[in-house]
Design a protein around this motif. Structure first.
Motif, short mmCIF file in Angstrom:
data_model
loop_
_atom_site.label_atom_id
_atom_site.label_comp_id
_atom_site.label_asym_id
_atom_site.label_seq_id
_atom_site.Cartn_x
_atom_site.Cartn_y
_atom_site.Cartn_z
N ARG A 12 28.81 -49.09 42.73
CA ARG A 12 27.72 -48.29 42.15
C ARG A 12 26.59 -48.09 43.16
NH1 ARG A 12 26.98 -50.95 37.80
NH2 ARG A 12 27.84 -49.55 36.22
N ILE A 61 36.47 -42.65 43.91
CA ILE A 61 35.44 -42.42 42.89
C ILE A 61 34.54 -41.26 43.29
CG2 ILE A 61 33.41 -43.40 41.73
CD1 ILE A 61 34.80 -46.17 42.06
N ASP A 72 26.74 -39.22 34.87
CA ASP A 72 26.69 -40.67 34.69
C ASP A 72 27.82 -41.21 33.82
OD1 ASP A 72 24.47 -40.79 36.28
OD2 ASP A 72 23.03 -40.87 34.63
N GLU A 73 28.19 -40.45 32.80
CA GLU A 73 29.26 -40.91 31.91
C GLU A 73 30.58 -41.02 32.68
OE1 GLU A 73 31.54 -39.67 27.75
OE2 GLU A 73 29.69 -38.64 28.35
N GLN A 74 30.87 -40.02 33.49
CA GLN A 74 32.08 -40.08 34.30
C GLN A 74 32.01 -41.22 35.31
OE1 GLN A 74 32.95 -36.71 36.81
NE2 GLN A 74 34.85 -37.62 37.55
N GLU A 76 30.61 -44.13 35.09
CA GLU A 76 30.94 -45.40 34.46
C GLU A 76 32.44 -45.52 34.20
OE1 GLU A 76 28.81 -47.90 34.33
OE2 GLU A 76 27.47 -46.47 35.31
N ASP A 77 33.07 -44.42 33.79
CA ASP A 77 34.51 -44.43 33.56
C ASP A 77 35.27 -44.69 34.86
OD1 ASP A 77 34.14 -43.94 30.87
OD2 ASP A 77 34.54 -41.78 31.01
N GLU A 78 34.85 -44.02 35.92
CA GLU A 78 35.53 -44.18 37.21
C GLU A 78 35.34 -45.60 37.75
OE1 GLU A 78 37.49 -41.93 38.10
OE2 GLU A 78 36.75 -40.06 37.28
N SER A 80 34.85 -48.32 36.02
CA SER A 80 35.67 -49.23 35.21
C SER A 80 37.14 -49.15 35.60
CB SER A 80 35.51 -48.89 33.72
OG SER A 80 34.19 -49.11 33.30
N ALA A 81 37.60 -47.95 35.96
CA ALA A 81 39.00 -47.77 36.32
C ALA A 81 39.33 -48.33 37.69
CB ALA A 81 39.35 -46.28 36.26
N TYR A 82 38.43 -48.17 38.65
CA TYR A 82 38.77 -48.45 40.05
C TYR A 82 38.22 -49.76 40.60
CZ TYR A 82 40.72 -43.77 40.13
OH TYR A 82 41.48 -42.67 39.86
#
Length: 199
Positions: A12, A61, A72-74, A76-78, A80-82
């Motif tokens: 991040r 990412i 920002d929503e994407q 957080e998803d990325e 969490s995935a990577y």
């Protein structure tokens, strides 16, 4: 703080806004191509292992954000995935892809290779580390068809890590599935690239 939480925090902190990334995108792409040169390893005719680290995940990412513009929503998803795919210092992590151009052949092969990830290992100086698939991701359907993409962790003992750094030791990637039985020995350059992921 767990390794995944640490990786998430560090990723991040390194993410650039679109404008800044656009200015650097060409140079970053060139750098990641060079980094991945010895981290892409084919095993047999279809399986290709892409060994991941912090830089490959950061690039993935950043590219997804730049292409999809999800904000920002994407992000957080990325993350969490990577973030779970950043090695913790005592493991190697790979994305295994079954790359088959023909749709009909791909469907037939994937149908034969159920649970192929459970037949995969890294063998270092004769000692195997069995692949541990990323948790909570089901990759084989009830009818036995496998996915074309698998996320794998290979935990190493300190002895294996030392052998990975030893120029004299031999390292193989092994798939021992009834319908896909292949092994490949890593080159010195590949070994060196992967050993850099170990603390």
């Amino acid at each position: 703080m767990t390794n995944t939480a640490t990786a998430l925090k560090q990723l991040r902190e390194k993410i650039l806004d679109d404008a800044s990334y656009s200015q650097q995108r060409k140079q970053r792409r060139e750098a990641i191509i060079a980094l991945k040169r010895h981290r892409r390893i084919a095993v047999g005719p279809y399986a290709v292992f892409h060994f991941e680290n912090f830089e490959t995940m950061l690039y993935q990412i950043q590219e997804m954000l730049w292409i999809e513009k999800g904000g920002d929503e994407q992000l957080e998803d990325e993350l969490s995935a990577y973030a779970p795919l950043v090695p913790n210092g005592s493991e190697l992590v790979a994305t295994m892809m079954l790359e088959i151009d023909s749709k009909s052949i791909r469907e037939a092969v994937l149908q034969q290779l159920g649970d192929v990830e459970m037949s995969t290992a890294i063998e270092i100086a004769g000692e195997k580390s069995a692949a541990q698939p990323e948790q909570d991701i089901e990759r084989t359907t009830e009818d036995g068809k496998t996915s074309s993409v698998h996320f794998l962790h290979f935990p190493l003992t300190s002895k294996q890590a030392d052998a990975m750094r030893d120029a004299a030791s031999e390292v193989h990637i092994v798939i021992e599935h009834p319908h896909y039985n292949y092994r490949v020995v890593l080159s010195a350059e590949q070994k060196q690239a992967l050993a850099a992921d170990l603390a």
